[in-house]
Scaffold this motif. Sequence first.
Motif, PDB file in Angstrom:
ATOM      1  N   MET A   1       0.842  -1.188   0.000  1.00  0.00           N
ATOM      2  CA  MET A   1       0.000   0.000   0.000  1.00  0.00           C
ATOM      3  C   MET A   1       0.883   1.246   0.000  1.00  0.00           C
ATOM      4  N   ASN A   2       0.681   2.142  -0.959  1.00  0.00           N
ATOM      5  CA  ASN A   2       1.512   3.338  -1.049  1.00  0.00           C
ATOM      6  C   ASN A   2       0.718   4.620  -0.820  1.00  0.00           C
ATOM      7  N   ARG A   3      -0.397   4.509  -0.091  1.00  0.00           N
ATOM      8  CA  ARG A   3      -1.197   5.684   0.249  1.00  0.00           C
ATOM      9  C   ARG A   3      -1.476   5.669   1.750  1.00  0.00           C
ATOM     10  N   VAL A   4      -1.974   6.788   2.257  1.00  0.00           N
ATOM     11  CA  VAL A   4      -2.367   6.860   3.664  1.00  0.00           C
ATOM     12  C   VAL A   4      -3.776   6.287   3.801  1.00  0.00           C
ATOM     13  N   CYS A   5      -3.981   5.466   4.812  1.00  0.00           N
ATOM     14  CA  CYS A   5      -5.295   4.869   5.062  1.00  0.00           C
ATOM     15  C   CYS A   5      -5.826   5.413   6.396  1.00  0.00           C
ATOM     16  N   TYR A   6      -7.068   5.858   6.402  1.00  0.00           N
ATOM     17  CA  TYR A   6      -7.665   6.543   7.553  1.00  0.00           C
ATOM     18  C   TYR A   6      -8.932   5.778   7.945  1.00  0.00           C
ATOM     19  N   ILE A   7      -8.926   5.196   9.146  1.00  0.00           N
ATOM     20  CA  ILE A   7     -10.013   4.334   9.620  1.00  0.00           C
ATOM     21  C   ILE A   7     -10.561   4.863  10.944  1.00  0.00           C
ATOM     22  N   VAL A   8     -11.887   4.850  11.083  1.00  0.00           N
ATOM     23  CA  VAL A   8     -12.534   5.284  12.319  1.00  0.00           C
ATOM     24  C   VAL A   8     -13.424   4.156  12.844  1.00  0.00           C
ATOM     25  N   VAL A   9     -13.312   3.880  14.143  1.00  0.00           N
ATOM     26  CA  VAL A   9     -14.214   2.931  14.809  1.00  0.00           C
ATOM     27  C   VAL A   9     -15.030   3.735  15.815  1.00  0.00           C
ATOM     28  N   LEU A  10     -16.348   3.691  15.703  1.00  0.00           N
ATOM     29  CA  LEU A  10     -17.196   4.460  16.612  1.00  0.00           C
ATOM     30  C   LEU A  10     -18.407   3.647  17.029  1.00  0.00           C
ATOM     31  N   GLY A  11     -19.033   4.094  18.115  1.00  0.00           N
ATOM     32  CA  GLY A  11     -20.217   3.409  18.606  1.00  0.00           C
ATOM     33  C   GLY A  11     -20.536   3.830  20.021  1.00  0.00           C
ATOM     34  N   PRO A  12     -21.645   3.335  20.581  1.00  0.00           N
ATOM     35  CA  PRO A  12     -22.009   3.666  21.952  1.00  0.00           C
ATOM     36  C   PRO A  12     -20.961   3.168  22.946  1.00  0.00           C
ATOM     37  N   ASP A  13     -20.959   3.756  24.147  1.00  0.00           N
ATOM     38  CA  ASP A  13     -20.072   3.279  25.203  1.00  0.00           C
ATOM     39  C   ASP A  13     -20.305   1.793  25.425  1.00  0.00           C
ATOM     40  N   GLY A  14     -19.214   1.031  25.473  1.00  0.00           N
ATOM     41  CA  GLY A  14     -19.311  -0.400  25.722  1.00  0.00           C
ATOM     42  C   GLY A  14     -19.467  -1.256  24.485  1.00  0.00           C
ATOM     43  N   SER A  15     -19.542  -0.619  23.312  1.00  0.00           N
ATOM     44  CA  SER A  15     -19.734  -1.394  22.083  1.00  0.00           C
ATOM     45  C   SER A  15     -18.454  -2.094  21.629  1.00  0.00           C
ATOM     46  N   GLY A  16     -17.328  -1.717  22.234  1.00  0.00           N
ATOM     47  CA  GLY A  16     -16.059  -2.362  21.888  1.00  0.00           C
ATOM     48  C   GLY A  16     -15.190  -1.552  20.960  1.00  0.00           C
ATOM     49  N   LYS A  17     -15.542  -0.288  20.724  1.00  0.00           N
ATOM     50  CA  LYS A  17     -14.805   0.503  19.734  1.00  0.00           C
ATOM     51  C   LYS A  17     -13.336   0.690  20.105  1.00  0.00           C
ATOM     52  N   THR A  18     -13.046   0.964  21.379  1.00  0.00           N
ATOM     53  CA  THR A  18     -11.655   1.187  21.786  1.00  0.00           C
ATOM     54  C   THR A  18     -10.857  -0.109  21.709  1.00  0.00           C
ATOM     55  N   THR A  19     -11.435  -1.187  22.188  1.00  0.00           N
ATOM     56  CA  THR A  19     -10.762  -2.491  22.122  1.00  0.00           C
ATOM     57  C   THR A  19     -10.475  -2.880  20.681  1.00  0.00           C
ATOM     58  N   ILE A  20     -11.469  -2.703  19.815  1.00  0.00           N
ATOM     59  CA  ILE A  20     -11.302  -3.069  18.407  1.00  0.00           C
ATOM     60  C   ILE A  20     -10.265  -2.166  17.740  1.00  0.00           C
ATOM     61  N   ALA A  21     -10.317  -0.862  18.017  1.00  0.00           N
ATOM     62  CA  ALA A  21      -9.332   0.053  17.434  1.00  0.00           C
ATOM     63  C   ALA A  21      -7.920  -0.294  17.900  1.00  0.00           C
ATOM     64  N   ASP A  22      -7.775  -0.618  19.184  1.00  0.00           N
ATOM     65  CA  ASP A  22      -6.461  -0.994  19.719  1.00  0.00           C
ATOM     66  C   ASP A  22      -5.940  -2.271  19.063  1.00  0.00           C
ATOM     67  N   ARG A  23      -6.798  -3.255  18.955  1.00  0.00           N
ATOM     68  CA  ARG A  23      -6.370  -4.536  18.368  1.00  0.00           C
ATOM     69  C   ARG A  23      -6.141  -4.419  16.868  1.00  0.00           C
ATOM     70  N   ARG A  96      -1.910  14.638   5.264  1.00  0.00           N
ATOM     71  CA  ARG A  96      -0.931  14.941   4.213  1.00  0.00           C
ATOM     72  C   ARG A  96       0.499  14.717   4.674  1.00  0.00           C
ATOM     73  N   ARG A  97       0.744  14.919   5.968  1.00  0.00           N
ATOM     74  CA  ARG A  97       2.089  14.728   6.493  1.00  0.00           C
ATOM     75  C   ARG A  97       2.420  13.268   6.772  1.00  0.00           C
ATOM     76  N   ALA A  98       1.411  12.414   6.782  1.00  0.00           N
ATOM     77  CA  ALA A  98       1.640  10.993   7.039  1.00  0.00           C
ATOM     78  C   ALA A  98       2.468  10.380   5.907  1.00  0.00           C
ATOM     79  N   LYS A  99       3.244   9.396   6.263  1.00  0.00           N
ATOM     80  CA  LYS A  99       4.079   8.733   5.266  1.00  0.00           C
ATOM     81  C   LYS A  99       3.229   7.826   4.391  1.00  0.00           C
ATOM     82  N   PRO A 100       3.604   7.646   3.139  1.00  0.00           N
ATOM     83  CA  PRO A 100       2.888   6.683   2.289  1.00  0.00           C
ATOM     84  C   PRO A 100       2.871   5.309   2.957  1.00  0.00           C
TER      85      PRO A 100
END
Length: 201
Positions: A1-23, A96-100
């Motif tokens: 992959m030679n581009r920057v990839c931007y991913i967001v995990v969101l949801g209600p409290d307790g839905s697992g968003k932080t755990t999933i984002a960390d993993r 834009r400042r992120a590395k490819p």
Amino acid sequence: MNRVCYIVVLGPDGSGKTTIADRLAESLSKNYSVHRMNFAFGIMPSISRVLGRAPRQAVPEGKLDAGMVRPLRPAKAVLLGIWYGIDHVLGHITVRRAKPGEVIVFARSYHDFLYQRAYLKLPCVVPRLFLALGPKPDLVVTPLRDPVVINEGKPELTIDEITEQYDRITSRLSSYSYFSEIDANVGAEYAVKKIRERIGL
């Protein structure tokens, strides 16, 4: 992959968003440079810092109804929506400042203004405007879990509020082509696998 990839995990409290984002970040870090972030790009200072106020102490996790905050007054909600909206637009600088090949992984993001209880009195036109002007994620995903199970493990929100937040997420974000939902009842590892498949990483 030679581009920057931007991913967001969101949801209600307790839905697992932080755990999933960390993993997800941990899993991707084996092959990619990963920048793990929370809620904002952090280019704008917090409003508390600008006003010289001490930051509010976070309510301990697991406290009954801790997340059942009163919706902010419209004026305050608009102020926060604009302030962090500017930060979101300035997020173009971070991307834009992120590395490819770098992957930016958020748990929570400016999209929160569209569904969280605190911002119910905020006109949707405000966050939609700044989302249109800001950097476009490759994927915004919400992990779907049974509201009863969420409430049993993390009772910060009532079952009804969890259900209503899921409904607001679906109704207000489904118009974005980058939005997706993933069954997280099976566990975080399954959700991470599905996210990687959908993003092609």
